[in-house]
Design a protein around this motif. Structure first.
Motif, short mmCIF file in Angstrom:
data_model
loop_
_atom_site.label_atom_id
_atom_site.label_comp_id
_atom_site.label_asym_id
_atom_site.label_seq_id
_atom_site.Cartn_x
_atom_site.Cartn_y
_atom_site.Cartn_z
N ALA A 45 -52.12 25.60 -7.16
CA ALA A 45 -50.71 25.37 -6.84
C ALA A 45 -50.00 26.70 -6.55
O ALA A 45 -50.30 27.73 -7.16
CB ALA A 45 -50.01 24.65 -7.99
N SER A 46 -49.07 26.63 -5.62
CA SER A 46 -48.36 27.85 -5.22
C SER A 46 -47.09 28.10 -6.04
O SER A 46 -46.58 29.22 -6.08
CB SER A 46 -47.98 27.77 -3.73
OG SER A 46 -47.19 26.61 -3.48
N LYS A 47 -46.57 27.04 -6.69
CA LYS A 47 -45.33 27.19 -7.44
C LYS A 47 -45.58 26.90 -8.92
O LYS A 47 -46.28 25.96 -9.27
CB LYS A 47 -44.26 26.23 -6.91
CG LYS A 47 -43.84 26.53 -5.47
CD LYS A 47 -42.75 25.57 -5.01
CE LYS A 47 -42.33 25.86 -3.57
NZ LYS A 47 -41.28 24.92 -3.11
N VAL A 48 -44.98 27.73 -9.77
CA VAL A 48 -45.12 27.59 -11.22
C VAL A 48 -43.72 27.56 -11.83
O VAL A 48 -42.90 28.42 -11.52
CB VAL A 48 -45.92 28.76 -11.82
CG1 VAL A 48 -46.11 28.54 -13.32
CG2 VAL A 48 -47.27 28.90 -11.13
N PRO A 49 -43.43 26.58 -12.69
CA PRO A 49 -42.11 26.55 -13.33
C PRO A 49 -41.85 27.82 -14.14
O PRO A 49 -42.76 28.35 -14.79
CB PRO A 49 -42.19 25.32 -14.24
CG PRO A 49 -43.32 24.50 -13.70
CD PRO A 49 -44.28 25.46 -13.10
N GLU A 135 -58.74 33.76 -6.44
CA GLU A 135 -57.93 33.35 -7.58
C GLU A 135 -58.81 32.96 -8.77
O GLU A 135 -58.45 33.25 -9.92
CB GLU A 135 -57.03 32.18 -7.19
CG GLU A 135 -56.12 31.66 -8.30
CD GLU A 135 -55.15 32.72 -8.82
OE1 GLU A 135 -54.53 32.48 -9.89
OE2 GLU A 135 -54.98 33.78 -8.18
N SER A 136 -59.95 32.35 -8.53
CA SER A 136 -60.86 32.02 -9.62
C SER A 136 -61.32 33.27 -10.35
O SER A 136 -61.36 33.31 -11.59
CB SER A 136 -62.08 31.25 -9.08
OG SER A 136 -61.73 29.96 -8.65
N CYS A 137 -61.65 34.31 -9.59
CA CYS A 137 -62.08 35.57 -10.21
C CYS A 137 -60.95 36.21 -11.01
O CYS A 137 -61.17 36.79 -12.09
CB CYS A 137 -62.59 36.54 -9.15
SG CYS A 137 -64.15 36.04 -8.38
N ARG A 138 -59.73 36.13 -10.48
CA ARG A 138 -58.58 36.70 -11.20
C ARG A 138 -58.38 35.99 -12.53
O ARG A 138 -58.10 36.63 -13.56
CB ARG A 138 -57.32 36.57 -10.35
CG ARG A 138 -56.12 37.31 -10.94
CD ARG A 138 -54.85 37.02 -10.18
NE ARG A 138 -54.35 35.68 -10.45
CZ ARG A 138 -53.60 35.36 -11.52
NH1 ARG A 138 -53.30 36.29 -12.43
NH2 ARG A 138 -53.17 34.13 -11.69
N ILE A 139 -58.52 34.67 -12.53
CA ILE A 139 -58.36 33.91 -13.78
C ILE A 139 -59.47 34.26 -14.76
O ILE A 139 -59.22 34.49 -15.94
CB ILE A 139 -58.35 32.40 -13.48
CG1 ILE A 139 -57.14 32.03 -12.62
CG2 ILE A 139 -58.35 31.59 -14.77
CD1 ILE A 139 -57.17 30.61 -12.08
N SER A 279 -51.68 24.84 -14.13
CA SER A 279 -52.73 23.84 -14.23
C SER A 279 -52.16 22.45 -14.48
O SER A 279 -52.65 21.46 -13.93
CB SER A 279 -53.72 24.21 -15.34
OG SER A 279 -54.73 23.26 -15.45
N MET A 280 -51.12 22.37 -15.29
CA MET A 280 -50.50 21.06 -15.54
C MET A 280 -49.85 20.51 -14.27
O MET A 280 -49.90 19.31 -14.01
CB MET A 280 -49.48 21.17 -16.67
CG MET A 280 -50.11 21.46 -18.03
SD MET A 280 -51.35 20.23 -18.55
CE MET A 280 -52.90 21.08 -18.12
N VAL A 281 -49.25 21.38 -13.48
CA VAL A 281 -48.71 20.94 -12.19
C VAL A 281 -49.83 20.41 -11.31
O VAL A 281 -49.71 19.35 -10.67
CB VAL A 281 -47.96 22.10 -11.49
CG1 VAL A 281 -47.58 21.71 -10.07
CG2 VAL A 281 -46.73 22.50 -12.29
#
Length: 755
Positions: A45-49, A135-139, A279-281
């Protein structure tokens, strides 16, 4: 295949056939567009609350668990080593390159070799698709050094491995013998995470207790597992994004575990908090995109979708999207509880185990809604947004209410609390003196939460003696205790319901009141006001006969009398009738007798039903005499599944020539309603009939002072014979008792006759 298509459309009007054809073409086109979209760019997702996740739970009341410290500590020690006992696997350590022992005769080689994952995530190269790799590697780089990743794509029973790079909706299911997609799904539900949070609270509450590790150990494991899963399972790719139901259960477990950790004083770093919220989004968007409202019949999968959206919507900050998920979930929950649970409280699936799964989802979702803060309620009342694409329209009349307007607990009408009460009473009334429920229909061991599972302590050798099919002993220290979960103990559901109903008799009946306290905290003390019932449906007429079998003169008669000296079996005898479900129960301190007789379930489809009309379960002095076999397995072994669904597996009637209903047209369908009917249900006796074999079969069961008398009658046909299970036991197929999905008892058969 053509035959199956023709069968599904047979009997439908031309208009309905056209509608379904158009719907099928539309779904295929939408799926094509979604596939192109997901392969074209990053799916995270591109947006995070910006705001923090909500808080609903109090610190676990660990004093209730004092006597279970060893169980909690030792099972969580297994989780810390990534050892899991799921679906009959045994305590397997799940890792990349592990050796899998196979499912029956079927064994597959898993991908890759054992390795130490580097801190920058380069081990993900070649596994995660290129658009998500960065992004997977960053996480992954946020995971603690020395953490060993779990192989999330592996069926660790058969050894078959799916690919992280494959688009989720293209992942095959049931395509190879012995391969069980439920195994990675069950692990990826992450139901062990709330147990880690409870272990941390116990470790804090017990000072120098030697059972537990340092409290922070459990919190670090929670953080690492969430990051591991998020990095290795980019949204909408791999086997664990194939099912929206499992995504919903996973999201709810992550959120509850996170809340429990926070309630016991854990603080997480901002980077992890951001990834968790995102992740919840992603989970919410996926559930909304694959919402099951159009699926027929809507059942436990749809309830899971609703529960997932409710938990995600409740924990995420207020927004147009999260408010819509909450409103939609609440509206559909009210509708589905009325539709999926009969007025007597039983579930329409026709399975006592799926009743537990669906009941859990209803109880927890209801408590969550009841405990919503005022600002969330006000935001929901303002919400008028369009819901997910395939969902029903929002109906404000169903959910725009003030506290107390429609019932004792916002936002539920008066009938709702009564239905939940009946739901729990059904579970209580089908529980044998041994503490285990009657198995009717399928049992996939499904749960929403496993906050405090019921375990039995045994050694590894005892576990091997108990189950003939356990496969997961690789690397298991022989001296270690083996905790075996009792899947058939459903008293935790009664405990949880007591938290919504404030029923002391439920608390007394439950084995532990811990889950009830969790529900009380979630609902913020809100309770339904209900009355206590006897359980017998006095308003239903069953006196078609006077208690005697109305047999024609040409019927062949059979009789079996089982003797049990001692105290009168009828002393304190209670009876419970569930005609909408198709189950009749007699219960006293010494005897438990149930008769299956009635509808197939799932509105006639029988997806989780078995050929079990007029079959018996009998337990005397907590010793099983006749037992329903359970299910054992689903798609990996179709022949075995059908054997467990067959007439020969049950203490009913059987024929050497045919089944009472066809099982060969789908593993989750039964064709040909046997039309089971209760003719008489008296204080000590039952009479029923069914016509599934094409000829009437009748059964009378009577509980006498020191015996149980079974009388049967069959009008035989010239071309084949039908007989009760005890008449020709040598012709019965050997079916071992299965107390849970993937578990098969070592020596116990489902029918053991000692007349």
């Amino acid at each position: 295949m053509i035959r199956d298509v023709f069968r599904k459309f047979q009997g439908l009007s031309a208009k309905e056939v056209g509608r379904r054809a158009v719907s099928y073409v539309r779904r295929r086109f939408v799926r094509y567009l979604e596939r192109v979209r997901d392969y074209s760019g990053e799916t995270y997702a591109s947006k995070v609350p910006a705001e923090a996740l909500g808080r609903y739970l109090d610190r676990p009341e660990v004093s209730l668990l004092h006597d279970f410290r060893r169980q909690i500590a030792e099972t969580c020690a297994c989780f810390l080593e990534h050892r899991f006992d799921l679906l009959g696997s045994g305590w397997v350590q799940v890792r990349h390159g592990m050796r899998c022992l196979g499912m029956g005769p079927h064994q597959y080689s898993s991908f890759g070799k054992s390795f130490v994952a580097d801190s920058q995530g380069q081990w993900l190269v070649g596994r995660v698709n290129s658009k998500n790799l960065r992004e997977s590697c960053r996480i992954w780089a946020l995971v603690d050094p020395g953490y060993t990743p779990i192989d999330w794509q592996l069926d660790f029973k058969s050894g078959f491995r799916w690919s992280e790079r494959q688009w989720a909706q293209d992942v095959p299911i049931g395509h190879l013998p012995g391969v069980d997609v439920k195994v990675p799904w069950e692990l990826a539900r992450l139901q062990h995470l709330p147990q880690l949070a409870i272990a941390r609270a116990c470790a804090l509450g017990n000072g120098e207790d030697s059972y537990f590790k340092h409290p922070d150990t459990y919190a670090r494991e929670f953080r690492n597992v969430v990051l591991d899963f998020t990095a290795a399972n980019p949204p909408r790719f791999g086997v664990n994004w194939r099912s929206a139901m499992d995504a919903a259960i996973r999201a709810a477990n992550i959120l509850v575990a996170y809340d429990l950790f926070r309630a016991s004083g854990t603080s997480f770093d901002p980077e992890f908090e951001t990834i968790l919220k995102r992740s919840m989004v992603e989970h919410g968007e996926y559930i909304a995109e694959h919402f099951g409202w159009e699926h027929q019949p809507r059942g436990n999968h749809y309830l899971a979708h609703l529960t997932g959206l409710l938990f995600i919507g409740a924990y995420l900050p207020i927004s147009a999207v999260s408010d819509t998920w909450l409103v939609l979930g609440m509206q559909e929950l009210l509708s589905e509880v009325r539709r999926q649970f009969h007025p007597d409280g039983s579930n329409f699936e026709g399975s006592t185990s799926y009743h537990r799964l669906s009941g859990e989802m209803v109880v927890y979702a209801t408590a969550l809604l009841a405990g919503l803060p005022q600002n969330k309620r006000e935001a929901m009342n303002r919400c008028r947004h369009r819901p997910v694409k395939t969902s029903p329209k929002l109906n404000p009349a169903l959910w725009v209410t003030e506290p107390g307007e429609m019932g004792a607990l916002w936002p539920f009408p008066a009938w709702y609390g009564e239905r939940i009460k009946k739901m729990a009473e059904f579970t209580r009334n089908i529980t044998k003196p041994s503490g285990e429920i009657v198995q009717v229909g399928d049992n996939d061991s499904g749960r929403l939460f496993r906050l405090f599972p019921c375990y039995t302590l045994c050694t590894e050798d005892q576990a091997k003696e108990r189950y003939k099919n356990l496969v997961g002993f690789e690397g298991w220290p022989g001296a270690r205790s083996w905790w075996d979960e009792n899947i058939l103990d459903h008293r935790h559901l009664i405990s949880a319901t007591a938290g919504l109903l404030d029923r002391q008799d439920f608390r007394d009946f439950a084995s532990c009141t811990f889950e009830g306290r969790v529900i009380e905290g979630l609902a913020k003390g809100g309770v339904f006001k209900t009355n206590q019932d006897t359980g017998f449906c006095e308003g239903r007429a069953f006196n078609v006969t006077d208690g005697k079998m109305p047999l024609p003169e040409n019927a062949e008669r059979f009789e079996l009398v089982l003797h049990y000296p001692g105290k009168d079996l009828r002393e304190g005898l209670e009876r419970f009738a569930y005609p909408d479900f198709g189950l009749y129960v007699f219960r006293s301190d010494r005897v438990f007798l149930s008769v299956r007789c009635g509808p197939l379930g799932q509105e006639g489809r029988g997806g989780h039903a078995h050929n079990d009309q007029l079959s018996l379960e009998l337990e005397v002095d907590e010793e099983a005499v006749f037992s329903d076999p359970g299910s054992f397995i689903y798609t990996p072994l179709p022949e075995t599944r059908n054997r467990y669904r067959s007439d020969c597996a049950h203490a009913g009637f059987r024929s050497t020539q045919r089944e009472s209903a066809r099982l060969d047209l789908g593993l989750f369908e039964i064709h040909g309603d046997p039309k089971g009917k209760c003719l008489f249900f008296g204080e000590v006796s039952f009479v029923g009939r069914h016509t599934g074999f094409g000829t009437p079969v009748l059964r009378s069961v009577r509980i006498e002072a020191n015996s149980v008398r079974i009388e049967d009658g069959v009008v035989q046909l010239p071309d084949f014979s039908v007989y009760p299970f005890y008449a020709h036991p040598d012709q019965a197929k050997e079916v071992h008792f299965s107390p849970g999905y993937g578990k098969m008892s070592q020596g116990k058969l489902t029918v053991e006759i000692n007349p």
